[in-house]
Design an enzyme around this catalytic site. Sequence first.
Site, PDB file in Angstrom:
ATOM      1  N   ASP A 259       0.857  -1.192   0.000  1.00  0.00           N
ATOM      2  CA  ASP A 259       0.000   0.000   0.000  1.00  0.00           C
ATOM      3  C   ASP A 259       0.892   1.240   0.000  1.00  0.00           C
ATOM      4  O   ASP A 259       1.581   1.513  -0.972  1.00  0.00           O
ATOM      5  CB  ASP A 259      -0.950  -0.048   1.198  1.00  0.00           C
ATOM      6  N   ARG A 315       1.516  10.826  -4.845  1.00  0.00           N
ATOM      7  CA  ARG A 315       1.361  10.977  -3.386  1.00  0.00           C
ATOM      8  C   ARG A 315       2.704  11.180  -2.681  1.00  0.00           C
ATOM      9  O   ARG A 315       3.170  10.344  -1.921  1.00  0.00           O
ATOM     10  CB  ARG A 315       0.646   9.771  -2.777  1.00  0.00           C
TER      11      ARG A 315
END
Length: 436
Positions: A259, A315
Amino acid sequence: MSNSLTFLTVCSLIVLAIGVSVNAVSSGEDIHELKSLVTNSTTANNRFAMERNESVVDDPEMVASMVHMSIRNSTERRKLGFFSCGTGNPIDDCWRCDKNWQRHRKRLAECAIGFGRSAVGGRDGRYYVVTNPNDDDAVNPKPGTLRHAVIQDKPLWIVFKRDMVITLKQELIMNSFKTIDARGVNVHIANGACITIQYVTNIIIHGLHIHDCKRTGNAMVRSSPSHFGWRTMADGDGISIFGGSHIWIDHNSLSNCADGLIDAIMGSTAITISNNLFTHHNEVMLLGHSDSYKRDKVMQVTVAYNHFGEGLVQRMPRCRHGYFHVVNNDYTHWEMYAIGGSANPTINSEGNRYLAPSNPNAKEVTKRVITTGKWKHWNWRSEGDLMLNGAYFIPTGAGAGASYAKASSLSAQPSSVVATLTSGAGALPCRRGRQC
């Protein structure tokens, strides 16, 4: 006269005793240091009371004010510091020039900057030496393992006896007041579960290689000597911060996890992420749980002196609600965008170097994840950033001084020196008896 001499002698002995207790390994040969660390590896003074996560900061404006008051004193102290070597990176200048760093390990806790500057980790406890890389039992970990170290109720400064690869069977759930210090050895947390910092405070993680983290869970895992419980499936983050505060993540190398590489959610705050090397990953860093989770409005995170390197997609970070100071980082690779956000975060980008990819559709540094047109009022600014290869940053908001004050945590240096400031990003190859 004799009474005076006696008094002075007693005082001298007290001072000597204090000095020895504060730094049990500050003198002697390295072998004596290691013996001392092993001797102290599994016990600590009972006088250190554990605080859970009772010190979460609720007032970002108060924190910003405290930061501004301390910046000048901290900077001046480091300029006068015995170990300053003038690289310009205030964290590294604070400790890396000391060739006896291994005897003064706990001095690292004095070197934090930014919103996580108050993280003391295990400074006030004893050393714990990890001698066993195995992780056979997540409920009853063996003494000498990393899991046994991090769950203890007392402050501990955790070091490693030798190089090792630690493949965790389940999440490594940390207890408060811990430092993981991998300087001087080559330690990988890899090919299994990784690190969870959940509802605890005062954590320092330094010098690890964290990569190839997997999703694990649906198992019992111990989180303290007195508690273990059922864990549902974990996402597979490299480092997951969940309701944590006073966290400092410094000089780690992170890549290729299931993740995120670092995620901070659920009201986490007072965090500094510095001097790390990020590579080969899609969604690098998430700061904020969801658009609807309003407790993240207290979140304050400093992202400083990191190198966002090859193989990254997006991100770096992706922010929600809170206050984020992105300062003096080197962005050399992204495929989609570098900095993103939603739910009205305040993003203060200062003195970074942004090198855009060759893709003409991916030159923009920023990405706003939106459902309405309100994004034009979000306070996002770029000051002193260096834009290369067509990179551009779209600023928004009225430039409210109070908002940016809450997203300011240290003095930015010119973007022209970013290459020097970040040249040592990632886990360092430190060697005993040499400057690191």
